[in-house]
Design a protein around this motif. Structure first.
Motif, mmCIF file in Angstrom:
data_model
loop_
_atom_site.group_PDB
_atom_site.id
_atom_site.type_symbol
_atom_site.label_atom_id
_atom_site.label_comp_id
_atom_site.label_asym_id
_atom_site.label_seq_id
_atom_site.Cartn_x
_atom_site.Cartn_y
_atom_site.Cartn_z
ATOM 1 N N PHE A 83 -2.062 -5.805 4.176
ATOM 2 C CA PHE A 83 -1.756 -4.371 4.066
ATOM 3 C C PHE A 83 -0.532 -4.161 3.179
ATOM 4 O O PHE A 83 -0.536 -3.297 2.287
ATOM 5 C CB PHE A 83 -1.510 -3.813 5.471
ATOM 6 N N TYR A 84 0.512 -4.958 3.383
ATOM 7 C CA TYR A 84 1.700 -4.881 2.523
ATOM 8 C C TYR A 84 1.347 -5.234 1.080
ATOM 9 O O TYR A 84 1.797 -4.568 0.138
ATOM 10 C CB TYR A 84 2.771 -5.849 3.022
ATOM 11 N N GLU A 85 0.554 -6.289 0.899
ATOM 12 C CA GLU A 85 0.219 -6.724 -0.456
ATOM 13 C C GLU A 85 -0.514 -5.635 -1.229
ATOM 14 O O GLU A 85 -0.291 -5.454 -2.425
ATOM 15 C CB GLU A 85 -0.638 -7.992 -0.390
ATOM 16 N N THR A 86 -1.369 -4.888 -0.519
ATOM 17 C CA THR A 86 -2.077 -3.772 -1.162
ATOM 18 C C THR A 86 -1.086 -2.764 -1.726
ATOM 19 O O THR A 86 -1.219 -2.310 -2.879
ATOM 20 C CB THR A 86 -3.007 -3.079 -0.147
ATOM 21 N N HIS A 87 -0.083 -2.416 -0.932
ATOM 22 C CA HIS A 87 0.884 -1.407 -1.379
ATOM 23 C C HIS A 87 1.850 -1.965 -2.414
ATOM 24 O O HIS A 87 2.333 -1.229 -3.276
ATOM 25 C CB HIS A 87 1.617 -0.832 -0.166
ATOM 26 N N TRP A 88 2.120 -3.260 -2.341
ATOM 27 C CA TRP A 88 2.944 -3.869 -3.383
ATOM 28 C C TRP A 88 2.214 -3.781 -4.724
ATOM 29 O O TRP A 88 2.796 -3.378 -5.729
ATOM 30 C CB TRP A 88 3.261 -5.332 -3.039
ATOM 31 N N GLN A 90 -0.062 -1.699 -5.608
ATOM 32 C CA GLN A 90 -0.217 -0.300 -6.017
ATOM 33 C C GLN A 90 1.131 0.380 -6.287
ATOM 34 O O GLN A 90 1.154 1.542 -6.682
ATOM 35 C CB GLN A 90 -0.971 0.468 -4.933
ATOM 36 N N ASP A 91 2.223 -0.341 -6.094
ATOM 37 C CA ASP A 91 3.573 0.206 -6.278
ATOM 38 C C ASP A 91 3.776 1.454 -5.420
ATOM 39 O O ASP A 91 4.257 2.489 -5.886
ATOM 40 C CB ASP A 91 3.842 0.527 -7.744
ATOM 41 N N VAL A 92 3.412 1.350 -4.145
ATOM 42 C CA VAL A 92 3.525 2.458 -3.197
ATOM 43 C C VAL A 92 4.655 2.188 -2.212
ATOM 44 O O VAL A 92 4.673 1.153 -1.543
ATOM 45 C CB VAL A 92 2.199 2.660 -2.434
ATOM 46 N N LEU A 93 5.581 3.118 -2.122
ATOM 47 C CA LEU A 93 6.675 3.036 -1.155
ATOM 48 C C LEU A 93 6.122 3.058 0.262
ATOM 49 O O LEU A 93 5.364 3.961 0.622
ATOM 50 C CB LEU A 93 7.632 4.217 -1.363
ATOM 51 N N ASP A 238 -1.264 10.105 1.454
ATOM 52 C CA ASP A 238 -2.716 10.083 1.228
ATOM 53 C C ASP A 238 -3.197 8.684 0.863
ATOM 54 O O ASP A 238 -4.218 8.209 1.380
ATOM 55 C CB ASP A 238 -3.110 11.098 0.145
ATOM 56 N N LYS A 239 -2.465 8.004 -0.005
ATOM 57 C CA LYS A 239 -2.855 6.649 -0.408
ATOM 58 C C LYS A 239 -2.749 5.683 0.768
ATOM 59 O O LYS A 239 -3.616 4.812 0.951
ATOM 60 C CB LYS A 239 -1.968 6.169 -1.562
ATOM 61 N N ILE A 240 -1.686 5.825 1.560
ATOM 62 C CA ILE A 240 -1.477 4.904 2.672
ATOM 63 C C ILE A 240 -2.526 5.105 3.759
ATOM 64 O O ILE A 240 -3.051 4.140 4.328
ATOM 65 C CB ILE A 240 -0.044 5.050 3.220
ATOM 66 N N MET A 241 -2.882 6.353 4.037
ATOM 67 C CA MET A 241 -3.925 6.597 5.037
ATOM 68 C C MET A 241 -5.275 6.083 4.544
ATOM 69 O O MET A 241 -6.078 5.575 5.333
ATOM 70 C CB MET A 241 -3.996 8.083 5.386
ATOM 71 N N MET A 242 -5.553 6.190 3.248
ATOM 72 C CA MET A 242 -6.789 5.638 2.710
ATOM 73 C C MET A 242 -6.807 4.116 2.871
ATOM 74 O O MET A 242 -7.822 3.528 3.269
ATOM 75 C CB MET A 242 -6.928 6.008 1.229
ATOM 76 N N ASN A 243 -5.672 3.468 2.597
ATOM 77 C CA ASN A 243 -5.609 2.011 2.755
ATOM 78 C C ASN A 243 -5.745 1.596 4.214
ATOM 79 O O ASN A 243 -6.377 0.576 4.522
ATOM 80 C CB ASN A 243 -4.301 1.482 2.169
ATOM 81 N N LEU A 244 -5.157 2.376 5.119
ATOM 82 C CA LEU A 244 -5.344 2.108 6.545
ATOM 83 C C LEU A 244 -6.823 2.187 6.899
ATOM 84 O O LEU A 244 -7.356 1.323 7.606
ATOM 85 C CB LEU A 244 -4.546 3.110 7.387
ATOM 86 N N SER A 245 -7.494 3.222 6.412
ATOM 87 C CA SER A 245 -8.904 3.413 6.724
ATOM 88 C C SER A 245 -9.772 2.294 6.168
ATOM 89 O O SER A 245 -10.785 1.919 6.770
ATOM 90 C CB SER A 245 -9.389 4.756 6.177
ATOM 91 N N GLN A 246 -9.377 1.749 5.025
ATOM 92 C CA GLN A 246 -10.162 0.694 4.406
ATOM 93 C C GLN A 246 -9.920 -0.669 5.054
ATOM 94 O O GLN A 246 -10.809 -1.522 5.056
ATOM 95 C CB GLN A 246 -9.860 0.621 2.911
ATOM 96 N N GLN A 247 -8.724 -0.854 5.632
ATOM 97 C CA GLN A 247 -8.378 -2.180 6.147
ATOM 98 C C GLN A 247 -8.399 -2.285 7.673
ATOM 99 O O GLN A 247 -8.400 -3.390 8.206
ATOM 100 C CB GLN A 247 -7.003 -2.593 5.609
ATOM 101 N N PHE A 248 -8.408 -1.144 8.368
ATOM 102 C CA PHE A 248 -8.420 -1.168 9.829
ATOM 103 C C PHE A 248 -9.460 -0.173 10.345
ATOM 104 O O PHE A 248 -9.509 0.967 9.890
ATOM 105 C CB PHE A 248 -7.040 -0.790 10.393
#
Length: 259
Positions: A83-88, A90-93, A238-248
């Motif tokens: 999950f962290y690697e995805t945001h790293w 994507q350069d997402v805080l 919005d990006k973080i909730m989408m990543n949560l939905s895709q990974q969990f």
């Protein structure tokens, strides 16, 4: 320009690194969402809490300038690491509430810093991709001497700085050993936002239960009881909730259940 002010130079602000190396110093630095106070030890943390007039029960956050640093400090499951690697990538805080690993605790200054950096569960918020000015500083301190960088917003507790240097307030402006000005950088992250619509904070996701233990891995299970929880909305929610939905398959949203 005031005596303790300097413009962000677009890269590593070496004078900030030197000050934090000295001990007991506080530096104001721009991020993607506004200004923060950087410290590196108990004396600096004490000054930060005093100038912000903030309760000592509100722990600071740990800035990670690389994924390797995060892996060295925090207790991670494979799912959380991905999950962290995805945001790293994507350069997402993003910041997550996690326990310290036993190895990671060894890097905490032996000066009482842990008391002000962790909560009563022994967890901290580990933040990545918070903005280049601070990322360069945190990475340099870690890579060179495994020194940690702690932070919190550069404004009186409960008040925002609106992403402009004037918003940090006179007390912090006067007390800081160095103020790195970067209004243009902050503005560039949300160029179309107004003072009313811009985000002044990043998203926080909790990966621990009430005792501070990691939530279990989900795999392909559904409707699990202990799951990741968004506890603070912010930029790129919005990006973080989408990543949560895709990974969990299961996660929760409880904005306001602040760390």
């Amino acid at each position: 320009m005031k005596r303790n002010h300097t413009e962000w130079n677009g890269g590593l602000q070496t004078e900030a690194v030197q000050l934090l190396d000295e001990g007991g110093r506080i530096v104001v630095c721009p991020t993607k969402v506004g200004y923060i106070i950087l410290t590196a030890d108990r004396a600096g943390l004490d000054r930060k809490f005093a100038v912000k007039q903030r309760a000592l029960t509100k722990p600071g956050v740990v800035l990670c300038g690389s994924m390797d640093q995060l892996r060295s400090l925090a207790k991670l499951s494979p799912e959380i690491e991905r999950f962290y690697e995805t945001h790293w990538e994507q350069d997402v805080l993003m910041g997550c509430i996690l326990p310290w690993s036993e190895e990671g605790k060894q890097f905490l200054p032996k000066d009482g810093s842990e008391e002000l950096v962790t909560d009563e569960r022994g967890t901290s918020c580990f933040i990545i991709r918070f903005g280049r000015p601070g990322e360069y500083i945190a990475k340099e301190l870690w890579d060179r001497e495994k020194k940690l960088t702690f932070a919190s917003s550069a404004n009186p507790s409960g008040k925002g700085n609106r992403g402009v240097i004037e918003g940090i307030g006179e007390a912090i402006d006067t007390e800081a050993d160095l103020v790195i000005e970067g209004d243009d950088y902050v503005r560039s992250i949300q160029p179309n936002a107004t003072p009313e619509t811009r985000y002044e904070q990043g998203v926080m996701v909790s990966f621990v239960d009430a005792s501070g233990a990691l939530v279990p891995e989900q795999g392909s299970e559904r409707s699990v009881t202990l799951a990741p929880t968004v506890i603070r909305k912010g930029i790129d929610i919005d990006k973080i909730m989408m990543n949560l939905s895709q990974q969990f398959n299961t996660w929760d949203y409880r904005h306001g259940e602040y760390y």
